[in-house]
Design a protein around this motif. Structure first.
Motif, mmCIF file in Angstrom:
data_model
loop_
_atom_site.group_PDB
_atom_site.id
_atom_site.type_symbol
_atom_site.label_atom_id
_atom_site.label_comp_id
_atom_site.label_asym_id
_atom_site.label_seq_id
_atom_site.Cartn_x
_atom_site.Cartn_y
_atom_site.Cartn_z
ATOM 1 N N TYR A 103 66.210 -8.480 26.241
ATOM 2 C CA TYR A 103 66.372 -6.741 25.965
ATOM 3 C C TYR A 103 65.155 -6.443 27.056
ATOM 4 O O TYR A 103 64.268 -6.658 26.729
ATOM 5 N N ILE A 104 65.580 -5.776 27.995
ATOM 6 C CA ILE A 104 64.827 -5.457 29.342
ATOM 7 C C ILE A 104 64.632 -3.945 29.062
ATOM 8 O O ILE A 104 65.982 -3.111 29.453
ATOM 9 N N HIS A 105 63.331 -3.332 29.249
ATOM 10 C CA HIS A 105 63.215 -2.024 29.087
ATOM 11 C C HIS A 105 62.325 -1.581 30.329
ATOM 12 O O HIS A 105 62.155 -0.231 30.462
ATOM 13 N N GLU A 106 61.776 -2.327 31.240
ATOM 14 C CA GLU A 106 60.981 -2.001 32.298
ATOM 15 C C GLU A 106 61.823 -1.588 33.461
ATOM 16 O O GLU A 106 62.679 -2.138 33.789
ATOM 17 N N LEU A 107 61.267 -0.607 34.074
ATOM 18 C CA LEU A 107 61.748 -0.248 35.726
ATOM 19 C C LEU A 107 61.048 -1.005 36.548
ATOM 20 O O LEU A 107 60.166 -1.583 36.152
ATOM 21 N N ASP A 108 61.297 -0.819 37.993
ATOM 22 C CA ASP A 108 60.646 -1.422 39.035
ATOM 23 C C ASP A 108 59.155 -1.753 39.054
ATOM 24 O O ASP A 108 58.692 -2.740 38.938
ATOM 25 N N MET B 56 70.606 -6.906 27.393
ATOM 26 C CA MET B 56 70.371 -5.563 26.833
ATOM 27 C C MET B 56 69.444 -4.580 27.454
ATOM 28 O O MET B 56 68.320 -4.787 27.935
ATOM 29 N N VAL B 57 69.725 -3.321 27.708
ATOM 30 C CA VAL B 57 68.919 -2.395 28.419
ATOM 31 C C VAL B 57 68.939 -1.066 27.360
ATOM 32 O O VAL B 57 69.888 -0.927 26.851
ATOM 33 N N LYS C 133 74.151 -1.514 26.865
ATOM 34 C CA LYS C 133 73.192 -0.305 26.744
ATOM 35 C C LYS C 133 73.089 -0.540 25.118
ATOM 36 O O LYS C 133 74.033 -0.367 24.423
ATOM 37 N N VAL C 134 71.799 -0.596 24.631
ATOM 38 C CA VAL C 134 71.458 -0.768 23.410
ATOM 39 C C VAL C 134 70.115 0.297 23.138
ATOM 40 O O VAL C 134 69.096 -0.213 23.535
ATOM 41 N N PRO C 135 70.662 1.502 23.044
ATOM 42 C CA PRO C 135 69.343 2.353 22.918
ATOM 43 C C PRO C 135 68.184 2.140 21.747
ATOM 44 O O PRO C 135 68.656 1.044 20.887
ATOM 45 N N TYR C 136 67.004 2.650 22.292
ATOM 46 C CA TYR C 136 65.878 2.234 21.164
ATOM 47 C C TYR C 136 66.446 3.020 19.913
ATOM 48 O O TYR C 136 67.235 3.984 19.755
ATOM 49 N N ILE C 137 66.187 2.367 18.881
ATOM 50 C CA ILE C 137 66.077 2.992 17.518
ATOM 51 C C ILE C 137 65.221 4.029 17.105
ATOM 52 O O ILE C 137 63.864 3.756 17.303
#
Length: 176
Positions: free
Chosen positions: A45-50, A73-74, A96-100
């Motif tokens: 589950y990766i949420h970071e950008l560059d 998952m992003v 795509k798995v949005p933040y809860i």
């Protein structure tokens, strides 16, 4: 408190584990060092950008993590686009798995305006997130300082949403 486990120790701990979920690209270096076998199902589950990704993982290890993950998952389109273009992994394995966001009862807008003394003609400048450099709090405070210094505050309200009660950063920064 932080916990550091050496890769050899971690490899011993996860022996027999069938699923590993890496909840950040920062786990890339650890996952690579574990030399996990193909019996372990790896999902990420990766949420970071560059910029954040480059700070917490090497390019080679990030690519390894994403290639090795059965599912990536992003939380957003921005991360989806970044991951798919930067690492050239199959689009079929990116989900795509949005933040809860927890459901809460929020105050009606007029009560919020009253509570925080925000007029109907006020211009709101808003920042959001934990108080840390990745969220741009330094820029936010710099803008706030300029607005106040130049006497432009009038109908401008500067609001930061999300600082925890223990954080003293905004108070200290504004006093200087």
């Amino acid at each position: 408190a932080s916990l550091y486990i050496k890769p050899k120790e971690a490899a011993r701990i996860i022996k027999g584990v069938k699923l590993v979920i890496a909840n950040t690209i920062a786990a890339a270096d650890i996952v690579r060092s574990l030399k996990t076998n193909r019996d372990i199902n790896l999902e990420s589950y990766i949420h970071e950008l560059d910029i954040a990704a480059q700070l917490v993982a090497t390019e080679k290890n990030a690519a390894f993590l994403l290639e090795r993950s059965a599912i990536v998952m992003v939380p957003s389109h921005a991360v989806f686009n970044y991951i798919s273009s930067r690492y050239k992994i199959s689009l079929e394995k990116i989900r795509k798995v949005p933040y809860i966001i927890p459901q809460r009862q929020y105050l009606p807008k007029n009560e919020l305006r009253k509570k925080y003394q925000i007029g109907t003609n006020d211009f709101i400048v808003c920042g959001c997130g934990k108080i840390e450099w990745r969220k741009g709090t330094d820029y936010f405070l710099s803008v706030a300082h300029r607005i106040l210094k130049q006497g432009l505050a009038g109908n401008i309200k500067l609001i930061w949403i999300g600082a925890d009660k223990a954080s003293r950063v905004p108070k200290i920064a504004m006093e200087k």
